[in-house]
Design an enzyme around this catalytic site. Structure first.
Site, PDB file in Angstrom:
ATOM      1  N   GLU A 139     -16.976  10.248-141.842  1.00 57.10           N
ATOM      2  CA  GLU A 139     -17.059   9.851-140.432  1.00 57.10           C
ATOM      3  C   GLU A 139     -18.348  10.349-139.776  1.00 57.10           C
ATOM      4  OE1 GLU A 139     -14.370  11.152-141.857  1.00 57.10           O
ATOM      5  OE2 GLU A 139     -12.669   9.823-141.463  1.00 57.10           O
ATOM      6  N   GLN A 193      -1.814  14.523-139.001  1.00 55.09           N
ATOM      7  CA  GLN A 193      -3.140  14.081-138.557  1.00 55.09           C
ATOM      8  C   GLN A 193      -3.246  13.948-137.036  1.00 55.09           C
ATOM      9  OE1 GLN A 193      -4.379  10.715-141.041  1.00 55.09           O
ATOM     10  NE2 GLN A 193      -5.246  12.162-142.484  1.00 55.09           N
ATOM     11  N   LYS A 238      -0.999   4.978-131.709  1.00 57.87           N
ATOM     12  CA  LYS A 238      -0.613   3.918-132.636  1.00 57.87           C
ATOM     13  C   LYS A 238       0.334   2.916-131.967  1.00 57.87           C
ATOM     14  CE  LYS A 238       0.167   3.564-137.571  1.00 57.87           C
ATOM     15  NZ  LYS A 238       0.554   4.262-138.815  1.00 57.87           N
TER      16      LYS A 238
END
Lengths: 581, 190
Positions: A66, A129, A178
């Site tokens: 990333e 996460q 999400k």
């Protein structure tokens, strides 16, 4: 056509209910995004799934880390003037962006970083996460926002692009849970042009404008110094016209490089710790210092107690928080450099400062004799970084986009590259991020298909983000990589030599055979050790249709001069190691 | 020279903004003496009142950094004599002490404090004033046994007749309109 594709086709019409994920992609497209740099993972998978349907419209580059994605987005933004976009997952994906975001913040680079987040009902539960990326990124973003419902997506993305690019640009981060990605909304996009609490640019104060003009008209030894503000506001022509009318010599900061053509007769070189001799000593001899789009970084000013004390100061700057932050301005002109320079030019008289300009020429001759000559024609058999950069400049006719990493390679690239157009120099200035170079060069190349992009990087910095060779190979991206290998962390070693009694504490570094590493990725390359083979090798590299890696062994213990030692006055700039007391 | 300053910031009432503002102090290692978040006289706009003890230069710099935040409309800094300000303090003392002597009652009268609640076990006293004043009452109460004590953050109002922000809000609206139309024009051209 699969059922899913049918659904997507239908949703591409306006005002139909779509998922939050698709809204993310369509909003990016609305903002003119052509390319995103990213890395998928659990919490961003819905967006990646939506992206799959738009893969022919919106290009996605899969980096190897990333950090590579964010530096690539920075390189792209710096080279094109557009806003860089990256897309990553939650937790480690998001935290891996932080160095690049901090870099973009201090170097005023417009970025929109989108991170996935765990579902909203899991926030704060230490879910898999989950990381508090809003909290973590707060000090290093211009703005950030967490989206927890699909309806917020279009308006937040519109706001993000507006904030990132307007005023003093900077990075923004949007964290999308999400469930917001899975949620549905009636999609409608409207660009953002106004936020009630945010004034990106103040109107020019006419009274101060005439005060500035008066100072300029009365100055005997005026000196203009400029930074990236000139490039960010697109004021290159305005700057050139302004100095041509007033006859004022101009020097650039590291990030101002390429804002004016190198060979312009009024361009007197670079300011700062390893800048040119003239601009540094003349800062303390001028009677008027006109600072344009720069923030008086400590690497530019040296000791503040002895910095330009004799001069009146005009500060042209878009960010109110920079005015009087470091140097108190006699006249502070708040606003966009392009507009101010255009207005100011109308108020100033036509002049020539021949004798004053000659003083810069004389200083340049001193530097030529004591530094540049031996840099370009070293007595040692070992190659110098300067001669390599200089040779690349010659062979590319000064038209390449020059990307550098951090350290000696960066200073050699800045000192010896020549520029014929703007946005041609990309480096990590304020943060000094080693490892920036390779991914930034990738981003610059994606934004400059038709221009040569050459990276100068050291053996240390190369190993910090070397994994991005994978991205370059996968995309067959014609980035030209010049590793200047001195088997040391060169700049730190230089300081150890000069200020720490040659106690080389952990600066000798082992490197792999870079050519073999490149070969493992299918990238051609070669190793050069001798001066006689340099030109031919560089030409081979430049002629390569795809990527190419050239490893050049350079003199092991070369130093970069001139040098304003940390905390010293700009007048006390050193020209060689013997000057160090 | 270090002295007390009151920083007032007018902002949107958004999640996380307080954090954005306090880290500006943290980064410069400046301690916040007190902080109060409240609504302002202008609808929908919050007001933060932050008290620090530092040098003027640093306070100016911090105020600018606060104002630089996208969601902050305007920030000001003032010295104490430029503002009218108050803090509120609550004290809990054993009721028995109040019963045993009239000294405690005298003390409450002297300090213009008032009693909020009396139960057989405890009495709660309230006093508003400057820090020195509420502290003085605390010092007086100590010998009777203070069971609990709390002082609020500072609230402050300028000596000028109107909310300072409204002076420039109109100007700002005109400016924002100009920015908006310029922005629309620019994106239409693209």
């Amino acid at each position: 056509m699969t059922a899913k594709e049918k659904e997507t086709r239908k949703s591409k019409q306006q005002d139909v209910e779509i998922t939050g994920s698709e809204a993310v992609i369509r909003s990016l497209i609305e903002e003119g995004t052509e390319i995103i740099f990213g890395y998928p993972g659990g919490a961003i998978m819905p967006v990646y799934d939506a992206l799959y349907d738009y893969r022919n419209v919106l290009r996605h580059i899969l980096t190897r880390h990333e950090q590579g994605a964010v530096h690539a987005a920075q390189g792209y933004a710096r080279a094109t003037g557009k806003t860089g976009v990256c897309l990553v997952t939650s937790g480690p994906g998001a935290t891996n962006l932080i160095t690049g975001i901090a870099d973009a913040m201090i170097d005023s680079t417009p970025l929109v970083c989108i991170t996935g987040q765990v579902a909203s009902h899991l926030l704060g539960s230490d879910a898999f996460q989950e990381s508090d990326v809003i909290g973590i990124s707060m000090p290093v973003t211009k703005w950030n926002f967490q989206i927890t419902s699909a309806e917020e997506i279009p308006s937040t993305i519109a706001k993000a692009f507006y904030i990132a690019a307007s005023g003093r640009p900077g990075p923004v981060l949007i964290d999308i849970t999400k469930d917001a990605q899975f949620g549905r909304l009636k999609y409608k996009y409207a660009k953002c042009h106004k936020i009630r609490s945010y004034i990106p640019e103040f109107p020019v104060n006419k009274e101060k404008l005439s005060q500035a003009a008066e100072l300029i008209n009365n100055a005997k030894k005026p000196f203009l110094i400029f930074g990236q503000g000139v490039i960010l506001s697109g004021a290159e022509m305005e700057l050139q016209h302004f100095i041509e009318k007033t006859g004022i010599p101009a020097a650039w900061t590291l990030l101002g490089l390429s804002g004016l053509i190198t060979d312009h007769p009024l361009n007197v070189g670079m300011l700062g710790m390893h800048g040119n001799y003239g601009p540094n000593i003349k800062t303390n001899e001028c009677d008027l210092l006109i600072a344009v789009g720069m923030r008086f970084d400590d690497r530019v000013t040296g000791n503040l107690n002895t910095y330009a004390k004799q001069a009146k100061i005009i500060h042209i700057e878009i960010d109110p928080a920079e005015i009087n932050k470091i140097i108190k301005a006699d006249v502070a002109l708040l606003g966009d450099a392009k507009r101010i320079l255009r207005l100011l030019r109308l108020l100033v008289g036509k002049k020539k400062h021949t004798a004053w300009l000659k003083e810069f020429k004389q200083a340049h001759e001193v530097e030529m004799k004591k530094v540049i000559k031996s840099d370009l024609n070293p007595a040692n058999p070992g190659l110098s970084m300067a001669e390599i950069v200089n040779k690349v400049a010659d062979l590319t006719h000064n038209t390449a986009v020059v990307v550098s990493d951090v350290g000696q390679n960066q200073m050699a690239a800045a000192r010896y590259s020549k520029f014929t157009s703007s946005r041609s120099h990309i480096t990590s200035g304020g943060l000094g991020t080693m490892g920036f170079g390779l991914p930034a060069a990738m981003g610059a190349k994606f934004g400059n298909k038709d221009r040569e992009v050459v990276l100068f990087v050291g053996d240390g910095g190369m190993q910090m983000t070397i994994q991005e060779l994978g991205t370059i190979a996968q995309e067959n991206l014609p980035v030209k990589i010049v590793i200047m290998n001195n088997r040391f962390l060169g700049m730190v070693r230089q300081w150890q030599e000069l200020f720490f009694e040659k106690r080389y504490s952990f600066t000798e570094i082992f490197s792999p055979d870079f050519v073999k590493v490149a070969d493992a990725y299918g990238i051609p390359g070669q190793l050069v050790k001798e001066r006689e083979k340099l030109e031919e090798a560089l030409q081979t590299m430049l002629d390569a249709k795809g990527p190419y890696l050239l490893e050049i062994m350079v003199e092991k213990e070369d130093n970069i001069f001139p040098m304003v030692p940390s905390g010293a006055s700009v007048s006390d700039i050193l020209l060689c190691a013997d000057d160090v007391k | 020279m270090k002295q007390e300053y009151i920083i007032s910031a007018y902002s949107e009432n958004h999640i996380g903004l307080l954090n954005r503002i306090t880290i500006i102090f943290t980064r410069r290692k400046v301690n916040i003496e007190s902080i109060t978040a409240s609504v302002s006289a202008i609808e929908g706009i919050s007001k933060l009142t932050i008290v620090v003890n530092d040098e003027k230069e640093k306070v100016v710099n911090i105020t600018k950094q606060i104002e630089k935040q996208v969601e902050v409309l305007k920030a000001f800094y003032h010295t104490n004599d430029e503002m009218i300000f108050q803090e509120i303090a609550l004290y809990k003392v054993p009721t028995q002490a109040l019963m045993e002597t009239n000294q405690l009652e005298k003390l409450i009268r002297q300090h213009n404090a008032r009693i909020l609640e009396i139960t057989p076990e405890y009495t709660v006293i309230e006093k508003t004033g400057h820090k020195e004043e509420t502290q003085e009452l605390f010092n007086g109460l100590v010998e009777y046994g203070v069971l609990q004590f709390i002082r609020s953050g500072r609230v402050a109002i300028t000596r000028s007749p109107i909310e300072k922000l409204s002076e420039f809000l109109k100007e700002r609206d005109a400016l924002l309109e100009k920015i908006e139309s310029r922005g629309k024009l620019r994106s239409a051209r693209k």
